[in-house]
Write a protein that holds these residues in place. Structure first.
Motif: not given
Length: 205
Positions: A156-177
């Motif tokens: 409705s704002l005319g902006l693109p949705v680039l993608g959806y990032v799921r809720d996963t522990q992968n981001y947390i584990h990788l960020a910690a390293r």
């Protein structure tokens, strides 16, 4: 030198997760990457301190607390993480630099309405014609009703949705390293890399 700004004045929406992984993507493509952090918490800078010597290099952009100047020479791509409550002179200084702005947004009615005024500000800013703006749905399953509501709101704002990032522990584990999706074997994060395809295409435009 493209400058990608990750911004949403609402806290806890995943700005640092996006910032570090965008920087990691650029580095994986062989670019000379600089990651700046205008948040007092300095989460992105902390993450850089955890990054192992063998990982693709990402440099720190020292951002003055009182002034956001142009990033120093020597980088081909710059990513800027921003704080919650971004407004006023800092908001204006950040947007002066931005070629692209990614707004992370969770698919709850509270997050959507809290972000609406910020998106309106982006559209009305005097530099709006010089920058691209895209939305990334955070911690969401693209198949859900919540994702449909988010998509409807953004369209409705005319902006693109680039993608959806799921809720996963992968981001947390990788960020910690000090790592990103783009620093490990693709087979370990295959599902997440699929979600990033649209984001990466937009970044490369």
């Amino acid at each position: 030198m493209p400058v990608v700004v990750i911004a949403n004045p609402k806290g806890g929406v995943g700005k640092t997760t996006l910032s570090t992984n965008v920087a990691g993507y650029f580095a994986s493509q062989g670019h000379t990457v600089m990651l700046g952090d205008t948040d007092r918490q300095q989460s992105s800078r902390l993450w850089l301190g955890l990054r192992p010597p063998g990982a693709r290099p990402i440099s720190t952009w020292e951002v003055n607390a009182d002034m956001i100047a142009r990033p120093p020479k020597g980088a081909s791509h710059v990513v800027l993480d921003t704080p919650a409550g971004l407004h006023g002179w800092r908001f204006n200084d950040v947007l002066k630099l931005a070629d692209k702005v990614i707004v992370p947004l969770q698919p709850s009615v509270f997050d959507i309405f809290a972000t609406r005024s910020f998106l309106d500000q982006l559209a009305e800013h005097r530099h709006a014609g010089k920058m691209q703006v895209g939305i990334v749905g955070m911690r969401v399953d693209a198949r859900t009703i919540a994702a449909d509501k988010l998509r409807g709101f953004v369209e409705s704002l005319g902006l693109p949705v680039l993608g959806y990032v799921r809720d996963t522990q992968n981001y947390i584990h990788l960020a910690a390293r000090g790592l990103t999706l783009f620093d490990v074997a693709p087979s370990r994060v295959e599902k997440d890399l699929e979600q990033w395809q649209g984001i990466c295409r937009w970044l490369d435009q």
